[in-house]
Design an enzyme around this catalytic site. Structure first.
Site, mmCIF file in Angstrom:
data_model
loop_
_atom_site.group_PDB
_atom_site.id
_atom_site.type_symbol
_atom_site.label_atom_id
_atom_site.label_comp_id
_atom_site.label_asym_id
_atom_site.label_seq_id
_atom_site.Cartn_x
_atom_site.Cartn_y
_atom_site.Cartn_z
ATOM 1 N N TRP A 86 0.835 -1.212 0.000
ATOM 2 C CA TRP A 86 0.000 0.000 0.000
ATOM 3 C C TRP A 86 0.864 1.254 0.000
ATOM 4 O O TRP A 86 0.388 2.344 -0.286
ATOM 5 C CB TRP A 86 -0.952 0.008 1.206
ATOM 6 C CG TRP A 86 -0.311 0.232 2.562
ATOM 7 C CD1 TRP A 86 0.829 -0.342 3.031
ATOM 8 C CD2 TRP A 86 -0.776 1.101 3.610
ATOM 9 N NE1 TRP A 86 1.089 0.096 4.308
ATOM 10 C CE2 TRP A 86 0.121 0.979 4.693
ATOM 11 C CE3 TRP A 86 -1.868 1.937 3.752
ATOM 12 C CZ2 TRP A 86 -0.033 1.673 5.884
ATOM 13 C CZ3 TRP A 86 -2.025 2.628 4.950
ATOM 14 C CH2 TRP A 86 -1.114 2.498 5.990
ATOM 15 N N ASP A 87 2.137 1.063 0.300
ATOM 16 C CA ASP A 87 3.096 2.168 0.274
ATOM 17 C C ASP A 87 2.949 2.984 -1.013
ATOM 18 O O ASP A 87 3.089 4.200 -1.006
ATOM 19 C CB ASP A 87 4.535 1.622 0.335
ATOM 20 C CG ASP A 87 4.815 0.769 1.568
ATOM 21 O OD1 ASP A 87 3.890 0.085 2.024
ATOM 22 O OD2 ASP A 87 5.955 0.777 2.055
ATOM 23 N N GLU A 99 0.612 -2.828 12.760
ATOM 24 C CA GLU A 99 0.799 -4.283 12.690
ATOM 25 C C GLU A 99 1.174 -4.921 14.020
ATOM 26 O O GLU A 99 1.408 -6.131 14.076
ATOM 27 C CB GLU A 99 1.853 -4.605 11.612
ATOM 28 C CG GLU A 99 1.382 -4.227 10.208
ATOM 29 C CD GLU A 99 2.436 -4.444 9.129
ATOM 30 O OE1 GLU A 99 3.597 -4.692 9.475
ATOM 31 O OE2 GLU A 99 2.077 -4.350 7.942
ATOM 32 N N LYS A 127 2.487 0.530 16.272
ATOM 33 C CA LYS A 127 3.686 0.540 15.438
ATOM 34 C C LYS A 127 3.742 1.847 14.632
ATOM 35 O O LYS A 127 4.791 2.427 14.441
ATOM 36 C CB LYS A 127 3.636 -0.656 14.494
ATOM 37 C CG LYS A 127 4.840 -0.779 13.569
ATOM 38 C CD LYS A 127 4.723 -2.018 12.695
ATOM 39 C CE LYS A 127 5.918 -2.173 11.769
ATOM 40 N NZ LYS A 127 5.759 -3.268 10.813
ATOM 41 N N GLN A 128 2.591 2.271 14.123
ATOM 42 C CA GLN A 128 2.548 3.405 13.195
ATOM 43 C C GLN A 128 1.143 3.989 13.173
ATOM 44 O O GLN A 128 0.219 3.413 13.758
ATOM 45 C CB GLN A 128 2.928 2.936 11.790
ATOM 46 C CG GLN A 128 1.937 1.968 11.163
ATOM 47 C CD GLN A 128 2.555 1.122 10.060
ATOM 48 O OE1 GLN A 128 3.088 0.041 10.323
ATOM 49 N NE2 GLN A 128 2.478 1.598 8.835
HETATM 50 C C1 BGC Z 1 4.796 -1.461 7.644
HETATM 51 C C2 BGC Z 1 3.798 -1.507 6.516
HETATM 52 C C3 BGC Z 1 4.514 -1.274 5.199
HETATM 53 C C4 BGC Z 1 5.660 -2.248 5.027
HETATM 54 C C5 BGC Z 1 6.466 -1.977 3.773
HETATM 55 C C6 BGC Z 1 5.904 -2.462 7.384
HETATM 56 O O1 BGC Z 1 6.866 -2.396 8.393
HETATM 57 O O2 BGC Z 1 4.178 -1.765 8.871
HETATM 58 O O3 BGC Z 1 2.810 -0.534 6.703
HETATM 59 O O4 BGC Z 1 3.619 -1.421 4.150
HETATM 60 O O5 BGC Z 1 6.531 -2.143 6.139
HETATM 61 O O6 BGC Z 1 7.054 -0.725 3.804
#
Ligand code: BGC
Length: 758
Positions: free
Chosen positions: A339-340, A479, A591-592
């Site tokens: 999704w980045d 996550e 996490k984010q």
């Molecule tokens: C993040 C995801 C991201 C992925 C790739 C993961 O650590 O939690 O949101 O899509 O890294 O960058």
């Protein structure tokens, strides 16, 4: 300080991998990591976008192809190896304005020979298959025989640093002596994709050719040509290495014949002509993408690094590839697309290089078959885009990883991170809103919107007791929490995805009724489905706090252990608190950005107060363990008046790789952080957003030390230039534009200059 250059003044072989990532040269078609020819330490990387292979690895991954950079200098029998020599000087510099990587050093061999080497390298933006390097070599204290070796190394593997996962994805098919020049073709194991590297050297000084003798050799998987020369103390010789890289993934003719033809043309054009054209294209790109920050050199260089790498990672010429999480800069995340791309990088392309944005969305369209297969194999309908995608759109997230103690850990993201579907729908709507590209929305966009909505129809669960729709057992953007029920980000965007599908199907019905009917029959949809969609849209469950102000990230989140983040590192980033016997997933730590992420993507859906409460609540609980996080908090922070943290988060985002603040720049670029950096500047500090009526708004606030900020964007086929200084805002537009500045409406007619006092 040169605000266009990234420099390195000291050599330390431990940092080679990191700088290989930072100094990667790419043109969207391919990427070459910034490896040093004169050191064997590091991880060379040569990738052509779209060449994937699985063979012995756990999942399909981008193939690290044969390395064409091979170049050795021998002084008599001594090889110039910078790890063995004493270095008298060393400098590397990436000129981002021109897209050229410079390296220079003076090395003293064990026998005391001192030699100066200056090189430059570029990967052409003019002709995507061309790349070249130029070496200026000067003996400083000797006259004597010097041998120059040009070689292509086919012994390359993926994951070279990790013995348990090291995989060779191709077989060397052919070595060629092009006399002069050498070539090596490889063929991937699974899909038999062939890739050819072809290189040749030209060596000259003031009296012409310097080569006296040539020897061609094949050493197993390596092909080489060595030239003998005689060099004189204090006299420089120039060696140009021309390179052609092609693959039958995109070229359906005899590779070697085509390669030799292309090389000949390249040499005919000459190095200087090609590099000039390359620079002109970069100038043009910079004209579209640059963000000028006056008064803050660190921020200026940092933002440019991110813009440069993003623009390097994609081009408009291929609609079957997208940008990997690590760009074309390394093998981290196996070259997979997340999704980045749509949520973090796409806005940059939509507003600066819309043709590239379209190509990226076309990749999703062209991989719909894989997405439909994903839905089918997991028991659903419609299109289920892969959490991690490669060439075909099939789910390629690894099922297993390994923790620090070597224990196997099940990775659930590929099973549960469903929100990718709405993220792609979001990208489509954003693209259309800013470009008015009717052709795309009619022919591809609506189909994706309908088929993702059809997926949600099959995925949601109806809760009879509560009379609502729910989505259980998912992973949201955060996550740290797996198998959660009713993650708001997922539910809200699924609902939004369905709403947009309904809107655009009604629109298409009027706009192009035949197309509408064809689509309905192709996707197996009718009024009954649309009625169900209406119901889901109306009754989707969104958990909230009792007073309705704080959105509960997922059902039960507020009941988890509320562990306080109280310590911060030297960059003011959170240090892990003590979980007090809880597992991470049993705490409220994130996490984010998750709820915050939703509020940034759909800013018009939430009131100022709700945004403020949620920002404050979640910001205090976020660990920023993903590079995607800081830029997003800077945007939401600015929207709710947190100016102090916004600058900190912005700097953290733009320096993700330059300061390696996630500790894994070795494995590739943090491309989403790069996209987030652009968003933080434009959506954050400039406060650019589109309101419910579809009108562009800006609401700038600049940090104290910023004297000014200027940039260009594309808005519905007009080019809009905005320049913000301490006391005024200036706007130019090539077409008529309606723009709100600090909530006041302005109409800018064609080519008129608007000045607004601040
Ligand atoms: C993040 C995801 C991201 C992925 C790739 C993961 O650590 O939690 O949101 O899509 O890294 O960058």
């Amino acid at each position: 300080m040169n605000l266009w250059k990234i420099s390195l003044d000291k050599y330390n072989s431990y940092d080679n991998r990191k700088y290989e990532t930072l100094f990667t040269l790419a043109n969207g078609y391919r990427g070459i990591r910034g490896a040093l020819e004169f050191s064997s330490k590091g991880n060379k990387g040569n990738y052509i976008a779209g060449i994937f292979d699985k063979s012995q690895s756990q999942v399909t991954e981008i193939v690290n192809l044969q390395d064409p950079l091979g170049f050795n200098i021998y002084i008599e029998d001594e090889k110039v190896d910078i790890d063995e020599c004493v270095l008298d000087s060393f400098k590397r510099e990436l000129d981002m304005y021109k897209g050229i990587l410079y390296t220079s050093f003076i090395a003293i061999t064990k026998k005391g020979k001192s030699i100066e080497v200056k090189c430059e390298r570029f990967v052409s933006r003019n002709k995507i298959n061309r790349w070249a390097a130029k070496y200026e070599i000067t003996p400083l204290n000797f006259n004597g025989k010097v041998f120059l070796e040009n070689y292509i190394d086919g012994s390359v593997t993926n994951s070279a640093w990790d013995v348990m996962n090291k995989t060779k994805h191709f077989k060397v098919k052919n070595n060629y002596d092009s006399n002069p020049g050498i070539a090596l073709t490889v063929e991937t194991n699974d899909n038999n994709i062939k890739a050819l590297e072809l290189t040749t050297l030209m060596g000259e000084n003031e009296i012409g050719n310097i080569f006296k003798n040539r020897r061609y050799s094949e050493f197993g998987e390596l092909v080489s040509e060595v030239y003998e020369t005689f060099m004189t103390e204090g006299k420089s010789s120039t060696i140009v290495k021309y390179g052609i890289s092609i693959s039958d993934r995109d070229l359906k003719s005899d590779l070697y014949a085509s390669g030799t033809r292309q090389l000949k043309d390249f040499m005919k054009d000459g190095y200087d002509v090609e590099i000039k054209k390359h620079i002109i294209i970069w100038e043009k790109i910079w004209n579209e993408i640059d963000i000028n920050i006056d008064g803050d050199e660190k921020a200026q260089i940092g933002i440019r690094f991110n813009l440069f790498q993003l623009a390097s990672s994609a081009y408009e010429g291929d609609t079957t590839i997208s940008i990997a999480a690590k760009g074309l800069h390394g093998e981290g995340y196996k070259g997979h697309v997340f999704w980045d791309t749509e949520v973090f990088m796409l806005p940059f392309f939509i507003y600066t290089r819309p043709d590239v944005a379209k190509a990226l969305l076309m990749y999703r369209y062209n991989t719909l078959k894989g997405a439909r297969k994903n839905a089918e194999t997991t028991g659903y309908k419609g299109a289920r885009f892969a959490w991690e995608a490669a060439d075909e759109g099939l789910e390629v997230t690894p099922k297993w990883g390994v923790d620090y103690d070597g224990n196997a850990v099940r990775i659930w993201t590929g099973d549960e991170e469903y929100h990718i579907n709405s993220d792609i729908a979001f990208g489509i709507v954003e693209y259309y809103r800013a470009t008015n590209d009717k052709e795309f929305i009619v022919n591809q966009g609506v189909e994706i919107l309908l088929d993702t909505a059809k997926f949600w129809q099959s995925r949601v669960e109806y809760n009879k007791v509560e009379d609502r729709y729910e989505i259980s057992s998912v992973i949201g953007p955060d996550e740290f929490h797996e198998h959660v029920d009713n993650n708001v980000f997922t539910n809200y965007l699924a609902k939004w995805n369905i709403e947009k599908a309904l809107f655009f199907k009604n629109w298409l019905k009027i706009e192009d009724n035949v197309k509408y009917k064809v689509l309905c029959s192709k996707l197996g949809l009718n009024e009954e489905d649309f009625n169900v969609w209406e119901m889901i849209y109306k009754k989707m469950y969104i958990p909230k706090s009792e007073d309705g102000m704080i959105i509960e990230q997922f059902e039960g989140y507020f009941d988890l252990a509320d562990i306080e983040i109280s310590k911060y590192d030297e960059n003011e980033m959170p240090i892990w608190p003590d979980f007090k016997g809880n597992k991470l997933g049993e705490t409220q730590l994130l996490k984010q950005a998750d709820v915050a992420q939703l509020m940034i993507m759909l800013p018009e859906e939430f009131s100022e107060d709700v945004k403020k409460f949620n920002y404050e609540y979640y910001e205090q609980r976020t660990m920023h363990k993903s590079s995607l996080s800081p830029s997003m908090y800077s945007i939401l922070g600015l929207a709710v008046g947190d100016r102090q943290n916004a600058y900190k988060y912005f700097m953290k985002a733009i320096y993700t790789d330059l300061e390696d603040n996630q500790g894994n720049t070795d494995f590739g670029l943090h491309a989403a952080a790069a996209g987030g950096s652009w968003q933080s500047a434009i959506f954050g500090f400039v406060g650019l957003r589109v309101n419910k009526e579809g009108i562009l708004n800006i609401n700038p606030w600049l940090p104290e030390q910023w004297e000014g900020l200027s940039f260009n964007i594309n808005w519905k086929n007009s080019r809009v230039s905005i320049s913000i200084s301490k006391d005024k805002i200036e706007v130019n537009s090539t077409g008529d534009l309606s723009l709100n500045i600090y909530d006041k409406k302005y109409l800018i007619s064609n080519k008129k200059h608007l000045v607004v006092e601040r």
